[in-house]
Scaffold this active site. Sequence first.
Site, PDB file in Angstrom:
ATOM      1  N   HIS A 162     -87.081  22.552  38.408  1.00 13.81           N
ATOM      2  CA  HIS A 162     -87.602  22.567  39.778  1.00 13.81           C
ATOM      3  C   HIS A 162     -86.769  23.505  40.654  1.00 13.81           C
ATOM      4  CE1 HIS A 162     -88.969  21.094  43.631  1.00 13.81           C
ATOM      5  NE2 HIS A 162     -89.498  19.965  43.180  1.00 13.81           N
ATOM      6  N   GLU A 264     -91.465  26.410  39.815  1.00 16.06           N
ATOM      7  CA  GLU A 264     -91.060  25.429  38.818  1.00 16.06           C
ATOM      8  C   GLU A 264     -91.739  25.680  37.467  1.00 16.06           C
ATOM      9  OE1 GLU A 264     -91.651  21.491  40.479  1.00 16.06           O
ATOM     10  OE2 GLU A 264     -91.672  22.376  42.489  1.00 16.06           O
TER      11      GLU A 264
END
Length: 293
Positions: A162, A264
């Site tokens: 992320h 991500e």
Amino acid sequence: MSTPLLFERQLSASVDLCYRQSVPILRINHPSCAATISLFGAHLLSFAPTGEPSLVWMSRNAIYDAQTPLRGGVPICWPWFGQSGSPSHGFARRQMWQLAQIDEQPDGVTVQLQLSESEQSVALWPHRFDATVTFTLTQKADISLAVTNTDQHDWAMGGALHSYLTVADSEQASVDGVGNQYLDNFSAGEKKPAPGHVTFEAPVDRIYTGAHDTLSLTDPVGSRRITVTNQGATSAVIWNPGQAASVKMADMDDDGYQHFVCIEAALETPNTVVSPGQTYTLATTLCDEKALR
């Protein structure tokens, strides 16, 4: 505001063990780069090629109590992404990982952190596993999450790396290589067409299911282009919460949304099956194009 790092001891020529409040952090100062990695969550907090600012953004209001997931950097979301299970984004980012290896080379440093099942993890996800996060930090940052099924039955996983990437002004930034369609999390996952790039004049929370392996983030105000190359992902999630949501997050600076864009590497649905003895790897490479010139 973040408290300073407190030095604990030197682990190798370029790596020190430090603490920020309750969180043990590896501080890396190598001729090629500088970085910090939290053992809580196996979380890259900063990474800067020598002579350049950090590629990843970290909230000044992140909470270092070794219980709360850290806001910013590169969180490890595993064994699921988002609200597919509880807690949100899985338990890996809420666990203390073990330092397995430090390897120094002339061009950089490699750090490996490991996590296996525990009573706490089995209560949330009843499977056995060995997970290794490898950070290879040179003039670019290679991050890989390799998960091995050590159980006697198949299990399925999702997850994401992320990455919060630093920009000078998100509202003037853009991401290319996202493909031509996305699922809009602001519209209950509705499928929508895309022109191959995304901008951030308004909040963005999208799953690009046809994204290229390599995406590029252009930050004109910061005179910078960062490339993100993903492996093992089924999608690229692009996120920026905008002002209204940032203000509501206790661990986010009120103006934080202006200074990052998330790209991500994601397995957005927890349906990737791993059989006993098999290993699945999800990886991302973050690179400042200027650092390689």
